[in-house]
Design an enzyme around this catalytic site. Structure first.
Site, PDB file in Angstrom:
ATOM      1  N   HIS A   1      -3.403   5.567  22.608  1.00 57.77           N
ATOM      2  CA  HIS A   1      -2.409   4.411  22.259  1.00 57.77           C
ATOM      3  C   HIS A   1      -1.341   4.711  21.446  1.00 57.77           C
ATOM      4  CE1 HIS A   1      -4.650   4.302  18.436  1.00 57.77           C
ATOM      5  NE2 HIS A   1      -3.583   3.488  18.015  1.00 57.77           N
TER       6      HIS A   1
HETATM    7  C1  UD1 Z   1      -1.383  -0.643  15.366  1.00 57.48           C
HETATM    8  C2  UD1 Z   1      -1.131   0.230  14.380  1.00 57.48           C
HETATM    9  C3  UD1 Z   1      -1.945   1.441  14.593  1.00 57.48           C
HETATM   10  C4  UD1 Z   1      -3.373   1.452  14.958  1.00 57.48           C
HETATM   11  C5  UD1 Z   1      -3.280   0.308  16.165  1.00 57.48           C
HETATM   12  C6  UD1 Z   1      -4.903   0.121  16.726  1.00 57.48           C
HETATM   13  C7  UD1 Z   1       0.863  -0.089  13.130  1.00 57.48           C
HETATM   14  C8  UD1 Z   1       2.131   0.712  12.847  1.00 57.48           C
HETATM   15  N1  UD1 Z   1       0.124   0.435  14.200  1.00 57.48           N
HETATM   16  O1  UD1 Z   1      -0.752  -0.017  16.531  1.00 57.48           O
HETATM   17  O2  UD1 Z   1      -2.005   2.351  13.505  1.00 57.48           O
HETATM   18  O3  UD1 Z   1      -3.899   2.518  15.125  1.00 57.48           O
HETATM   19  O4  UD1 Z   1      -2.828  -0.695  15.772  1.00 57.48           O
HETATM   20  O5  UD1 Z   1      -4.680  -0.680  17.986  1.00 57.48           O
HETATM   21  O6  UD1 Z   1       0.675  -1.077  12.562  1.00 57.48           O
HETATM   22  N2  UD1 Z   1      -0.849  -6.135  21.593  1.00 57.48           N
HETATM   23  C9  UD1 Z   1      -1.710  -7.029  22.566  1.00 57.48           C
HETATM   24  N3  UD1 Z   1      -2.408  -7.832  21.841  1.00 57.48           N
HETATM   25  C10 UD1 Z   1      -2.755  -7.516  20.527  1.00 57.48           C
HETATM   26  C11 UD1 Z   1      -2.101  -6.892  19.784  1.00 57.48           C
HETATM   27  C12 UD1 Z   1      -0.910  -5.952  20.331  1.00 57.48           C
HETATM   28  O7  UD1 Z   1      -1.455  -7.117  23.630  1.00 57.48           O
HETATM   29  O8  UD1 Z   1      -3.779  -8.523  19.902  1.00 57.48           O
HETATM   30  C13 UD1 Z   1       0.348  -5.372  22.489  1.00 57.48           C
HETATM   31  C14 UD1 Z   1       1.422  -5.820  22.420  1.00 57.48           C
HETATM   32  O9  UD1 Z   1       2.245  -5.527  23.442  1.00 57.48           O
HETATM   33  C15 UD1 Z   1       2.285  -5.152  21.001  1.00 57.48           C
HETATM   34  C16 UD1 Z   1       1.515  -3.777  21.188  1.00 57.48           C
HETATM   35  O10 UD1 Z   1       0.307  -4.015  21.700  1.00 57.48           O
HETATM   36  O11 UD1 Z   1       3.672  -5.184  21.331  1.00 57.48           O
HETATM   37  C17 UD1 Z   1       1.486  -2.928  19.922  1.00 57.48           C
HETATM   38  O12 UD1 Z   1       0.859  -3.781  19.076  1.00 57.48           O
HETATM   39  P1  UD1 Z   1       1.305  -3.390  17.397  1.00 57.48           P
HETATM   40  O13 UD1 Z   1       0.205  -4.242  16.632  1.00 57.48           O
HETATM   41  O14 UD1 Z   1       2.740  -3.124  17.268  1.00 57.48           O
HETATM   42  O15 UD1 Z   1       0.731  -1.816  17.300  1.00 57.48           O
HETATM   43  P2  UD1 Z   1      -0.296  -0.920  17.906  1.00 57.48           P
HETATM   44  O16 UD1 Z   1       0.113  -0.221  18.803  1.00 57.48           O
HETATM   45  O17 UD1 Z   1      -1.497  -1.684  18.565  1.00 57.48           O
END
Ligand code: UD1
Length: 377
Positions: free
Chosen positions: A215
């Protein structure tokens, strides 16, 4: 009424670190009162709620419901919504874990309000400032007043950055506390596949199966990079069927770049993000794990399962030095070579790092109680 210890979680990798800590704080004599706050950075059933149930985490008393956004928007939104919660509850200290955006955002708010910040899993460094998590780690550690580390190299990193030794406490790895506590409850991999309409026969291959998660923006946000990685995974899958748990970011990019069709369902089971107990079952029984996650590098070391990390660096060097982890980056030759070695029975065996014994949360809780009693110096 004693002021509570405010425990902050935001994203998936935080939940397994906080669960044992909440239990350990409650088990102290006298117990330290706690208040669980979820920023809502992760909000899906399978990125958040399922994990609460799997880990026996209580419902958060406060949920800031920030959701997704750019790094700036997400961090700012957590800060904006965290401030009134902090004012309302006046905690004795704020405990943050790991390195996600919620970790840094809550740290900044608390420290500027004079509320002591405690960082669990402090001092890990990839030395790659292109990683958002590295920025979150460095900045959180600079201003946290009590720092608990998972491996000895972390204290060296912290002292190099000027953090006084008196603030640092080597406590071990709380994530392994969760793993040990949940090991017997792990779900059957066949049931997991069946539940998602994948064929459990895939797991019956003579070589066993491999587990894949990916991811990191550096691996999944660029179409050419992602396509190349899928190509290598397809080659591995010719010899070892793979179970691929897709993070929402990865699934969205596979769809956006038109790459879904590259994944052959006869060799690869595609699943949504898995619960903790499902993932534990899949990993514990796997011949090999391929991942860019930080947590999986540690969990595979604790489980004794060879892990190929699809990154150039790791902030968890002990998993390479003592555990089962090998850094392979995106190097096709290296990935195929190490996968073949593992299938030939020459995978890394490793040993359990110091204080990854399932008791880390107890050590942290005991130290924290003393530290607060001494006035959080
Ligand atoms: C975050 C953490 C990362 C961790 C990862 C585990 C930061 C900088 N990164 O990254 O260190 O390894 O979590 O998963 O904080 N989304 C959903 N549902 C959710 C949450 C997110 O669909 O419940 C999607 C959304 O499109 C969002 C994308 O995932 O934009 C990224 O989510 P985000 O929380 O920004 O960062 P992660 O890539 O999950």
């Amino acid at each position: 009424m004693t002021a509570p210890v405010m425990c902050v979680v935001g994203a998936r990798p935080n939940f397994m670190k906080m669960a044992p800590l909440l239990r350990a704080l409650a088990a102290l004599d006298p117990p330290l009162p706690t208040l669980l706050l979820h920023t809502g950075q992760h909000y899906d059933q399978d990125m958040s709620h399922q994990l609460f149930d799997d880990l026996g985490l209580p419902r958060p008393e406060v949920n800031l419901e920030v959701g997704s956004g750019s790094h700036a928007v997400q961090t700012a939104e957590v800060m904006r919504r965290f401030e009134p919660a902090l004012d309302a509850h006046r905690p004795a200290c704020v405990v943050v874990v790991g390195d996600v955006n919620s970790t840094l955002a809550c740290t900044l708010v608390a420290v500027k309000k004079g509320v002591p910040v405690v960082h669990v899993e402090a001092g890990l460094r990839s030395f790659d400032r292109g990683m958002p998590e590295e920025i979150n780690r460095v900045l959180t550690d600079q201003v946290a007043q009590r720092l608990y580390t998972t491996e000895r190299s972390a204290a060296d990193n912290l002292q190099r950055e000027g953090v006084p030794a008196a603030r640092i406490c080597f406590a071990g790895n709380v994530m392994i506390d969760s793993l040990r506590a949940s090991r017997a409850l792990a779900r059957s991999p066949s049931d997991t596949l069946r539940a998602h309409g994948a064929d459990p026969a895939l797991l019956g291959h003579a070589a066993g199966w491999g587990v894949v998660t990916m991811h990191r923006p550096s691996n999944v946000d660029d179409p050419a990079t992602l396509a190349a990685l899928l190509g290598v995974l397809a080659e591995v899958a010719e010899r070892l069927p793979l179970v691929f748990a897709l993070h929402p970011r990865t699934r969205a990019n596979l769809e956006r770049f038109g790459l879904m069709g590259r994944l052959d369902p006869r060799r690869m089971a595609l699943l949504p993000p898995q619960g903790y107990l499902e993932m534990l079952g899949l990993m514990a029984g796997a011949a090999l794990v391929l991942t860019d996650s930080g947590g999986l590098q540690e969990e595979t070391t604790a489980l004794g399962v060879p892990c190929l990390t699809l990154r150039e660096n790791t902030e968890r060097p002990i998993t390479v030095e003592q555990g089962t982890n090998t850094l392979v980056g995106r190097d096709r030759q290296a990935i195929l070579h190490h996968a073949a070695e593992t299938l030939a029975g020459r995978g890394k065996r490793g040993r359990l790092p110091e204080l990854w014994d399932g008791q880390a949360a107890g050590r942290i809780a005991a130290d924290l109680a003393q530290w607060l009693a001494a006035g959080a110096p």
